[in-house]
Design a protein around this motif. Sequence first.
Motif, PDB file in Angstrom:
ATOM      1  N   ILE A 161       0.839  -1.205   0.000  1.00 27.66           N
ATOM      2  CA  ILE A 161       0.000   0.000   0.000  1.00 27.66           C
ATOM      3  C   ILE A 161       0.872   1.253   0.000  1.00 27.66           C
ATOM      4  O   ILE A 161       0.574   2.237  -0.692  1.00 27.66           O
ATOM      5  N   ASP A 162       1.968   1.236   0.762  1.00 27.21           N
ATOM      6  CA  ASP A 162       2.895   2.374   0.772  1.00 27.21           C
ATOM      7  C   ASP A 162       3.509   2.596  -0.609  1.00 27.21           C
ATOM      8  O   ASP A 162       3.639   3.736  -1.068  1.00 27.21           O
ATOM      9  N   SER A 163       3.897   1.504  -1.255  1.00 29.50           N
ATOM     10  CA  SER A 163       4.489   1.619  -2.596  1.00 29.50           C
ATOM     11  C   SER A 163       3.462   2.153  -3.593  1.00 29.50           C
ATOM     12  O   SER A 163       3.813   2.929  -4.490  1.00 29.50           O
ATOM     13  N   LEU A 164       2.209   1.758  -3.424  1.00 31.29           N
ATOM     14  CA  LEU A 164       1.158   2.278  -4.290  1.00 31.29           C
ATOM     15  C   LEU A 164       0.988   3.786  -4.078  1.00 31.29           C
ATOM     16  O   LEU A 164       0.784   4.533  -5.049  1.00 31.29           O
ATOM     17  N   SER A 165       1.098   4.240  -2.842  1.00 26.60           N
ATOM     18  CA  SER A 165       1.005   5.683  -2.561  1.00 26.60           C
ATOM     19  C   SER A 165       2.145   6.434  -3.244  1.00 26.60           C
ATOM     20  O   SER A 165       1.933   7.518  -3.800  1.00 26.60           O
ATOM     21  N   ARG A 166       3.337   5.854  -3.228  1.00 22.20           N
ATOM     22  CA  ARG A 166       4.485   6.477  -3.905  1.00 22.20           C
ATOM     23  C   ARG A 166       4.286   6.493  -5.423  1.00 22.20           C
ATOM     24  O   ARG A 166       4.664   7.456  -6.098  1.00 22.20           O
ATOM     25  N   PHE A 167       3.699   5.436  -5.933  1.00 16.30           N
ATOM     26  CA  PHE A 167       3.403   5.370  -7.363  1.00 16.30           C
ATOM     27  C   PHE A 167       2.455   6.503  -7.748  1.00 16.30           C
ATOM     28  O   PHE A 167       2.660   7.198  -8.745  1.00 16.30           O
ATOM     29  N   ARG A 168       1.433   6.696  -6.946  1.00 12.93           N
ATOM     30  CA  ARG A 168       0.460   7.749  -7.252  1.00 12.93           C
ATOM     31  C   ARG A 168       1.071   9.150  -7.070  1.00 12.93           C
ATOM     32  O   ARG A 168       0.728  10.082  -7.800  1.00 12.93           O
ATOM     33  N   TYR A 169       1.961   9.285  -6.105  1.00 13.25           N
ATOM     34  CA  TYR A 169       2.655  10.565  -5.925  1.00 13.25           C
ATOM     35  C   TYR A 169       3.487  10.866  -7.161  1.00 13.25           C
ATOM     36  O   TYR A 169       3.552  12.014  -7.627  1.00 13.25           O
ATOM     37  N   SER A 170       4.124   9.847  -7.717  1.00 15.59           N
ATOM     38  CA  SER A 170       4.925  10.029  -8.929  1.00 15.59           C
ATOM     39  C   SER A 170       4.046  10.409 -10.115  1.00 15.59           C
ATOM     40  O   SER A 170       4.482  11.163 -10.997  1.00 15.59           O
ATOM     41  N   HIS A 182      10.882  10.154 -14.767  1.00 16.63           N
ATOM     42  CA  HIS A 182       9.606   9.727 -14.201  1.00 16.63           C
ATOM     43  C   HIS A 182       9.268   8.294 -14.610  1.00 16.63           C
ATOM     44  O   HIS A 182       8.688   7.547 -13.824  1.00 16.63           O
ATOM     45  N   GLN A 183       9.630   7.931 -15.837  1.00 20.52           N
ATOM     46  CA  GLN A 183       9.355   6.578 -16.287  1.00 20.52           C
ATOM     47  C   GLN A 183      10.128   5.560 -15.454  1.00 20.52           C
ATOM     48  O   GLN A 183       9.583   4.524 -15.073  1.00 20.52           O
ATOM     49  N   ARG A 184      11.382   5.871 -15.161  1.00 23.26           N
ATOM     50  CA  ARG A 184      12.184   4.987 -14.305  1.00 23.26           C
ATOM     51  C   ARG A 184      11.601   4.912 -12.899  1.00 23.26           C
ATOM     52  O   ARG A 184      11.537   3.834 -12.284  1.00 23.26           O
ATOM     53  N   GLU A 185      11.181   6.078 -12.378  1.00 27.96           N
ATOM     54  CA  GLU A 185      10.626   6.115 -11.021  1.00 27.96           C
ATOM     55  C   GLU A 185       9.324   5.320 -10.943  1.00 27.96           C
ATOM     56  O   GLU A 185       9.125   4.524 -10.015  1.00 27.96           O
ATOM     57  N   LEU A 186       8.447   5.511 -11.918  1.00 29.00           N
ATOM     58  CA  LEU A 186       7.176   4.790 -11.940  1.00 29.00           C
ATOM     59  C   LEU A 186       7.396   3.291 -12.109  1.00 29.00           C
ATOM     60  O   LEU A 186       6.740   2.473 -11.457  1.00 29.00           O
ATOM     61  N   ALA A 187       8.340   2.932 -12.978  1.00 31.23           N
ATOM     62  CA  ALA A 187       8.642   1.514 -13.202  1.00 31.23           C
ATOM     63  C   ALA A 187       9.196   0.873 -11.935  1.00 31.23           C
ATOM     64  O   ALA A 187       8.878  -0.283 -11.618  1.00 31.23           O
TER      65      ALA A 187
END
Length: 285
Positions: A161-170, A182-187
């Motif tokens: 869930i924390d990683s999903l929050s970071r994904f959405r922040y990105s 951003h593509q690297r960060e999202l991936a």
Amino acid sequence: MLFLMLSIAITAGIGFYFYRNKQNNSRLQQQFNQVIGLRQLIHLLRFHRRKTHWVLSHPHTENHDKALNESLAIQSLIKTLLSQADMAHKPMYRILMKRITVLLNEWPHYSLRRNQVCHGKTIRHVMYLIDDTITQSLLCAEKDPQFKHYQKIWPIVLNAIDSLSRFRYSIENYRPERVSNHQRELALHANIINRRMKQIAHLNHRTISHLQLDELRAEFDVIPLQDNNLTNNKERLYQYSLKLSDTIYLLFDMVLVDIAEELSVHLPPIPNKSVQNTVIKLNTN
């Protein structure tokens, strides 16, 4: 005479055992009824977040209904849960009720990011109540193997869930001029979420296969992030994040079902169309 007294003692002992067992089962059922209510609250909060996200994303739409149906359902449910909570948990429920009241009243003034964050914090609060209730249930029932098994899964669910929050922040920080970064960060976040879900799936007795999770992960790779259409890219990334969220909570529901079966308590299904759609999609791939 001695035989009679011995027979009475044995009968009384057996009667006390069944009485105590019945009381324990009744208490376990009550605790899991509370868990079901909390899980339903998460479902309503997640659906409320999706609707408010859409409204905030379309500020000029005529369908700006601030009195969402979910708001009334959430308010009613949290009041019921507070009234049914045991004394030890009531303070946490009261804090949750205050947080929910603020959220339901003030979300129209939030930014998209703040709306995500505030909903996320509220959902996490509910998750902690579920964790505390399940932990107490397993300990009181002296289910040590199940408790140890649950303790392995719980932190992985939170990490997902924390990683999903970071994904959405990105997603909110996504800019075409920095697409490669951003593509690297999202991936990176998508890969972490995939690993976490596989860990939960591996520990679950019933679950979806790793291949199905890999197919879900592969959906990220076909999103055309090199396209300069910022609005379209953000929307596709957000829709993908919803699929990730549905799958994480689907896996968590499977954990609850396993625990309920171990304790021989009834766990009614949670109505969740988004999760059901995810299950159908995963099962047909």
